[in-house]
Design a protein around this motif. Sequence first.
Motif, PDB file in Angstrom:
ATOM      1  N   ASP A   1     -12.990 -69.929  49.030  1.00 42.62           N
ATOM      2  CA  ASP A   1     -12.157 -70.283  48.084  1.00 42.62           C
ATOM      3  C   ASP A   1     -11.171 -69.388  47.758  1.00 42.62           C
ATOM      4  O   ASP A   1     -10.642 -68.754  48.568  1.00 42.62           O
ATOM      5  CB  ASP A   1     -12.612 -69.341  46.643  1.00 42.62           C
ATOM      6  CG  ASP A   1     -12.047 -70.393  45.393  1.00 42.62           C
ATOM      7  OD1 ASP A   1     -12.379 -71.633  44.503  1.00 42.62           O
ATOM      8  OD2 ASP A   1     -10.360 -70.508  44.930  1.00 42.62           O
ATOM      9  N   ALA A   2      -9.598 -70.167  47.799  1.00 44.45           N
ATOM     10  CA  ALA A   2      -8.914 -70.005  47.679  1.00 44.45           C
ATOM     11  C   ALA A   2      -7.771 -68.505  46.968  1.00 44.45           C
ATOM     12  O   ALA A   2      -7.261 -68.433  47.496  1.00 44.45           O
ATOM     13  CB  ALA A   2      -7.585 -71.600  48.357  1.00 44.45           C
ATOM     14  N   ASP A   3      -8.924 -68.804  46.104  1.00 42.69           N
ATOM     15  CA  ASP A   3      -8.053 -67.573  45.453  1.00 42.69           C
ATOM     16  C   ASP A   3      -8.702 -66.661  44.902  1.00 42.69           C
ATOM     17  O   ASP A   3     -10.147 -66.747  44.371  1.00 42.69           O
ATOM     18  CB  ASP A   3      -8.662 -68.489  43.723  1.00 42.69           C
ATOM     19  CG  ASP A   3      -8.185 -67.193  42.247  1.00 42.69           C
ATOM     20  OD1 ASP A   3      -7.089 -67.319  42.239  1.00 42.69           O
ATOM     21  OD2 ASP A   3      -8.835 -66.360  41.985  1.00 42.69           O
TER      22      ASP A   3
END
Length: 178
Positions: free
Chosen positions: A60-62
């Motif tokens: 995930d980007a986060d």
Amino acid sequence: ESAVRDLVKHADEAREDVVRVLEKALRDDEAPGVRSAAALGLADVGGTEALSALVVAMEDADVHVRQMAITALGEIGDSRATERLRRALSDPRAEVRFQAVIAFARVCNDRAAVVEALLARMRDADPLVCHIALRVAEEEAERNGGEIDPAVLDRAKELLQHESPRVRVAAAIALARA
């Protein structure tokens, strides 16, 4: 986020539906907080059926979502996640490596590979990652008859000179228990 956390409470009566909704939230929700809560919810319900969604969430980007997906995989303890967790041990983000150390030891069935991974992370540039590797090595020893691997003990002796007091204390505790 609150709704996702509350949903977990209903897993006893509607597990299949709860897992499905948590998995959908993990995959599709725009809010990182909701995706993180969904990952933890899957851990709480032992959602092995959502293993593939958790593995995808490791990218995930986060970063917090990544951490919670890794945490969930460790809590679920499914060895099918071993290789992805092995890669996470070398993530450029220290917080991801931190969670990966814990999760990898819980899912990997190859004790030699676990020791190898822990030794590598005991050389991590981040003192918190080094610290957690020492602590996980202690937990591993407790699960496997109480003896800490000799290579881990050798590294712990070296870490008594580490610049971080947290690492020095963890090394001293590991050595005292041995």
